[in-house]
Design an enzyme around this catalytic site. Sequence first.
Site, short mmCIF file in Angstrom:
data_model
loop_
_atom_site.label_atom_id
_atom_site.label_comp_id
_atom_site.label_asym_id
_atom_site.label_seq_id
_atom_site.Cartn_x
_atom_site.Cartn_y
_atom_site.Cartn_z
N LYS A 1 -8.01 -0.24 -10.49
CA LYS A 1 -7.72 -1.74 -10.55
C LYS A 1 -8.55 -2.59 -9.55
O LYS A 1 -8.88 -2.11 -8.60
CB LYS A 1 -6.37 -1.56 -10.00
CG LYS A 1 -5.50 -3.18 -9.92
CD LYS A 1 -5.24 -3.57 -11.05
CE LYS A 1 -4.60 -4.85 -11.02
NZ LYS A 1 -3.19 -4.60 -10.74
N LEU A 2 -8.87 -3.70 -10.04
CA LEU A 2 -9.70 -4.65 -9.22
C LEU A 2 -9.36 -6.28 -9.74
O LEU A 2 -9.03 -6.16 -10.72
CB LEU A 2 -11.08 -4.19 -9.25
CG LEU A 2 -11.99 -4.49 -10.51
CD1 LEU A 2 -13.32 -4.35 -10.28
CD2 LEU A 2 -11.53 -3.79 -11.79
N THR B 1 -8.88 -12.89 -7.05
CA THR B 1 -8.91 -13.98 -7.96
C THR B 1 -8.09 -15.12 -7.34
O THR B 1 -8.72 -16.40 -7.67
CB THR B 1 -8.25 -13.46 -9.27
OG1 THR B 1 -9.04 -12.39 -10.15
CG2 THR B 1 -8.36 -14.77 -10.50
N ALA B 2 -7.22 -14.76 -6.47
CA ALA B 2 -6.70 -15.91 -5.61
C ALA B 2 -7.83 -16.80 -4.82
O ALA B 2 -7.82 -18.01 -4.81
CB ALA B 2 -5.62 -15.26 -4.84
N HIS C 1 1.18 -11.41 -5.72
CA HIS C 1 2.44 -10.41 -5.70
C HIS C 1 3.72 -10.83 -5.75
O HIS C 1 4.02 -12.12 -6.00
CB HIS C 1 2.06 -9.29 -4.90
CG HIS C 1 0.52 -8.50 -5.02
ND1 HIS C 1 -0.08 -8.39 -6.35
CD2 HIS C 1 -0.37 -8.21 -4.37
CE1 HIS C 1 -1.21 -7.81 -6.24
NE2 HIS C 1 -1.19 -7.70 -4.89
#
Length: 268
Positions: free
Chosen positions: A57-58, A111-112, A150
């Site tokens: 995951k990335l 990405t934030a 999250h």
Amino acid sequence: MTKQLTFGYSPCPNDTYMFNAIAHGAVGVDGYRLQPVLHDIETLNGMAMDTVLDVTKLSFYAWLEVKDRYQLLDSGAAMGFGCGPVLIARKQLTPTEIHRCRVVLPGRWTTAHLLLRLWAPKADQRLFTTYDQIFNALSSGRADCGVIIHESRFTFEAAGFTPVVDLGAWWEEMTGLPIPLGGIAARKGLGKGLIRQIDAAVNASIRRAMADPEEALPYIRRHAQEMEDAVLRAHVRTFVNDFSLAQTDLGRRAIEQLESMARDAGVI
């Protein structure tokens, strides 16, 4: 002899929900053991920069930097509408004040962070920590505002913080596209045939979770920061959707748009 493939993902409820079947051996790839390696998303991003894991995951921001080495899978994406990062503070701030503020973020390659740079390019007092330490950084006064991801998006108001801007909503208004947060990628060196099998296993694991959501709850609870069942279920509903099963043309357009805007802004 069974070979091992390392598979990195985060301890967040959406990932442990989707990959519960893989973690417990109910779904896999013939001749291979997919070995879970759990870390926060920024640690996984850093590992991808060094090509440490076979499958990982990335964040899509990180993937734009490593796509020469990693192939994005069709399954497993965190993407959608109404699920983007939120900039919060202890008190209300106007957009014009942000460039004077210390902003804490959940990782350099998230990405934030990319979305903040696109929304507020002059906000250059940026600090980094893990996503679960954003509230502490704000409460202690080390930062004036912070970008949450999250499960924190479901709990920040109860924790006494106020929203400044929903960066996902800003993205949607700008582009009309779903917000591409993160995906699953496999090392290109594994070969196209094996990568297709890995993609199929990821897809099967997600479908199994969708068919029986309760099955994954013990695994989710073991790793979740927020233990309240209502929050866990809201988190899964928000981040696991049809885009998790397949990117679709709309999803691919969203990723391409993110890359185009990042290049135009000079951040990749």
